[in-house]
Design an enzyme around this catalytic site. Structure first.
Site, PDB file in Angstrom:
ATOM      1  N   SER A 150       0.866  -1.182   0.000  1.00 56.11           N
ATOM      2  CA  SER A 150       0.000   0.000   0.000  1.00 56.11           C
ATOM      3  C   SER A 150       0.897   1.226   0.000  1.00 56.11           C
ATOM      4  O   SER A 150       2.075   1.133   0.385  1.00 56.11           O
ATOM      5  CB  SER A 150      -0.867  -0.005   1.266  1.00 56.11           C
ATOM      6  OG  SER A 150      -1.464   1.264   1.471  1.00 56.11           O
ATOM      7  N   TYR A 163      -2.274  -1.373  10.293  1.00 62.03           N
ATOM      8  CA  TYR A 163      -2.342  -1.569   8.830  1.00 62.03           C
ATOM      9  C   TYR A 163      -1.006  -1.197   8.189  1.00 62.03           C
ATOM     10  O   TYR A 163      -0.464  -1.952   7.371  1.00 62.03           O
ATOM     11  CB  TYR A 163      -3.487  -0.717   8.260  1.00 62.03           C
ATOM     12  CG  TYR A 163      -3.695  -0.875   6.770  1.00 62.03           C
ATOM     13  CD1 TYR A 163      -4.388  -1.975   6.249  1.00 62.03           C
ATOM     14  CD2 TYR A 163      -3.208   0.081   5.869  1.00 62.03           C
ATOM     15  CE1 TYR A 163      -4.581  -2.111   4.877  1.00 62.03           C
ATOM     16  CE2 TYR A 163      -3.402  -0.059   4.499  1.00 62.03           C
ATOM     17  CZ  TYR A 163      -4.096  -1.153   4.015  1.00 62.03           C
ATOM     18  OH  TYR A 163      -4.285  -1.291   2.648  1.00 62.03           O
TER      19      TYR A 163
HETATM   20  P1  NAD Z   1     -11.910  -5.140  -0.736  1.00 59.07           P
HETATM   21  O1  NAD Z   1     -12.319  -5.191   0.683  1.00 59.07           O
HETATM   22  O2  NAD Z   1     -12.818  -4.530  -1.727  1.00 59.07           O
HETATM   23  O3  NAD Z   1     -11.542  -6.615  -1.243  1.00 59.07           O
HETATM   24  C1  NAD Z   1     -10.741  -7.462  -0.471  1.00 59.07           C
HETATM   25  C2  NAD Z   1     -11.152  -8.905  -0.727  1.00 59.07           C
HETATM   26  O4  NAD Z   1     -10.335  -9.741   0.121  1.00 59.07           O
HETATM   27  C3  NAD Z   1     -12.610  -9.175  -0.354  1.00 59.07           C
HETATM   28  O5  NAD Z   1     -13.257  -9.870  -1.395  1.00 59.07           O
HETATM   29  C4  NAD Z   1     -12.511 -10.017   0.920  1.00 59.07           C
HETATM   30  O6  NAD Z   1     -13.596 -10.912   1.070  1.00 59.07           O
HETATM   31  C5  NAD Z   1     -11.171 -10.727   0.725  1.00 59.07           C
HETATM   32  N1  NAD Z   1     -10.618 -11.177   1.996  1.00 59.07           N
HETATM   33  C6  NAD Z   1     -10.511 -10.471   3.159  1.00 59.07           C
HETATM   34  N2  NAD Z   1     -10.054 -11.251   4.150  1.00 59.07           N
HETATM   35  C7  NAD Z   1      -9.838 -12.481   3.616  1.00 59.07           C
HETATM   36  C8  NAD Z   1      -9.378 -13.719   4.149  1.00 59.07           C
HETATM   37  N3  NAD Z   1      -9.098 -13.871   5.449  1.00 59.07           N
HETATM   38  N4  NAD Z   1      -9.287 -14.784   3.304  1.00 59.07           N
HETATM   39  C9  NAD Z   1      -9.620 -14.663   1.999  1.00 59.07           C
HETATM   40  N5  NAD Z   1     -10.086 -13.527   1.447  1.00 59.07           N
HETATM   41  C10 NAD Z   1     -10.188 -12.442   2.245  1.00 59.07           C
HETATM   42  O7  NAD Z   1     -10.476  -4.433  -0.759  1.00 59.07           O
HETATM   43  P2  NAD Z   1      -9.662  -3.710  -1.937  1.00 59.07           P
HETATM   44  O8  NAD Z   1      -9.756  -2.270  -1.689  1.00 59.07           O
HETATM   45  O9  NAD Z   1      -9.999  -4.272  -3.252  1.00 59.07           O
HETATM   46  O10 NAD Z   1      -8.178  -4.132  -1.485  1.00 59.07           O
HETATM   47  C11 NAD Z   1      -7.395  -5.097  -2.168  1.00 59.07           C
HETATM   48  C12 NAD Z   1      -5.980  -4.982  -1.654  1.00 59.07           C
HETATM   49  O11 NAD Z   1      -5.465  -3.678  -1.950  1.00 59.07           O
HETATM   50  C13 NAD Z   1      -5.831  -5.144  -0.132  1.00 59.07           C
HETATM   51  O12 NAD Z   1      -4.650  -5.859   0.156  1.00 59.07           O
HETATM   52  C14 NAD Z   1      -5.720  -3.717   0.368  1.00 59.07           C
HETATM   53  O13 NAD Z   1      -5.044  -3.620   1.592  1.00 59.07           O
HETATM   54  C15 NAD Z   1      -4.954  -3.094  -0.772  1.00 59.07           C
HETATM   55  N6  NAD Z   1      -5.108  -1.631  -0.851  1.00 59.07           N
HETATM   56  C16 NAD Z   1      -6.323  -1.064  -1.050  1.00 59.07           C
HETATM   57  C17 NAD Z   1      -6.433   0.324  -1.084  1.00 59.07           C
HETATM   58  C18 NAD Z   1      -7.743   1.010  -1.300  1.00 59.07           C
HETATM   59  O14 NAD Z   1      -7.803   2.235  -1.159  1.00 59.07           O
HETATM   60  N7  NAD Z   1      -8.810   0.333  -1.648  1.00 59.07           N
HETATM   61  C19 NAD Z   1      -5.283   1.109  -0.922  1.00 59.07           C
HETATM   62  C20 NAD Z   1      -4.059   0.491  -0.724  1.00 59.07           C
HETATM   63  C21 NAD Z   1      -3.971  -0.894  -0.686  1.00 59.07           C
END
Ligand code: NAD
Length: 262
Positions: A150, A163
């Site tokens: 991230s 986080y």
């Molecule tokens: P999201 O919550 O939309 O999707 C995450 C997915 O991971 C979900 O489908 C959830 O069910 C699954 N998940 C969570 N815990 C789990 C587990 N224990 N086992 C299996 N699956 C699991 O999130 P997103 O925003 O699409 O994030 C995706 C990645 O990008 C993450 O690693 C997040 O930290 C990272 N990220 C997101 C952002 C943002 O602003 N959205 C910014 C920086 C990094």
């Protein structure tokens, strides 16, 4: 000709947001996608969306906070791919560690159970899946690993200590593995998204007194003046997964609309 024709990609967290967009994009690019999520309903709905790709998309429910599930996921992916490859050639060409959770809380209120949970999903699962998949990639003589960190692995934000720490660990692990496997024709990189309009970010805004204000304040921190779209991160993941960036190794690719340069 797709960028990933004939490749097998294991993608975690395909139920929503960035992972969902990536599952679609990787299928379109010619890969067979083995998608993992702990939410079976979400996984089933992705499988329905991607029905037109036939047996190019497979959903496997698993809770990646559990070591046993991480091991089973890789075994299952290999078993599935074994039937579609010459005998003895069960490949996993691409591991895209995308699943993650976020927790917003003052540092002194983030107890050890919360820390354990966020480290298990955001870091330990990445560690264990890399540990399962790297010997397979070594044996096949090639591979690509994309680990999701991230922008908060690089810059900080109040109320995100656990986080930030979990994502910083992903970045360090990625660099360490990139060095250890530098001679194995396995490209290992970290993807560092900035704020992306997904259910995760929306949930974070909803914790604020005024979600609308929180969203506007969030957007103000981004030089391009908007949040990212999940597809924009998935496109960068696709690029990393393709054969194009041959020299990208051990990198932290920040994809954030300029947020971290402000
Ligand atoms: P999201 O919550 O939309 O999707 C995450 C997915 O991971 C979900 O489908 C959830 O069910 C699954 N998940 C969570 N815990 C789990 C587990 N224990 N086992 C299996 N699956 C699991 O999130 P997103 O925003 O699409 O994030 C995706 C990645 O990008 C993450 O690693 C997040 O930290 C990272 N990220 C997101 C952002 C943002 O602003 N959205 C910014 C920086 C990094």
């Amino acid at each position: 000709m797709g960028k990933l024709d004939g490749k097998v990609a294991l993608i975690t967290g395909i139920g929503s947001g960035i992972g969902r967009a990536a599952a679609q994009l990787f299928c379109e690019a010619g890969a067979t996608v083995f998608g993992v999520d702990h939410n079976s309903d979400l996984g089933a709905s992705v499988a329905e969306d991607l029905e037109s790709w036939g047996d190019r998309f497979h959903f496997h429910p698993a809770d990646l906070s559990q070591e046993r599930d991480c091991i089973q996921v890789v075994e299952e992916c290999q078993r599935l791919c074994d039937g579609r490859r010459p005998v003895g050639d069960p490949r996993i060409d691409i591991l895209y560690n995308n699943a993650g959770i976020s927790i917003i809380a003052p540092f002194t209120e983030t107890d050890s159970a919360t820390l354990t949970k966020i480290m298990a999903v955001n870091f330990q699962a990445v560690y264990l899946l890399c540990q399962q998949v790297l010997p397979i990639m070594q044996a096949q003589g090639s591979g690509v690993i994309i680990n999701t960190a991230s922008e908060l692995a690089i810059v900080a934000q109040p109320l995100y200590a656990a986080y930030c720490a979990s994502k910083g660990a992903v970045l360090s692990l990625t660099r360490a593995l990139a060095l250890e496997y530098a001679q194995d024709n396995i490209r290992i990189n970290a993807l560092c998204p900035g704020p992306v309009d997904t259910p995760m970010l929306q949930q974070e805004f909803e914790q604020a007194e005024s979600p609308t204000q929180a969203r506007s304040a969030g957007i103000e921190t981004i030089p391009i003046g908007r949040l990212g779209y999940p597809e924009e991160i998935a496109q960068v993941a696709l690029y990393l997964a393709s054969d194009a960036p041959a020299l990208l190794h051990g990198a932290s690719l920040v994809v954030d609309g300029g947020k971290t340069i402000l």
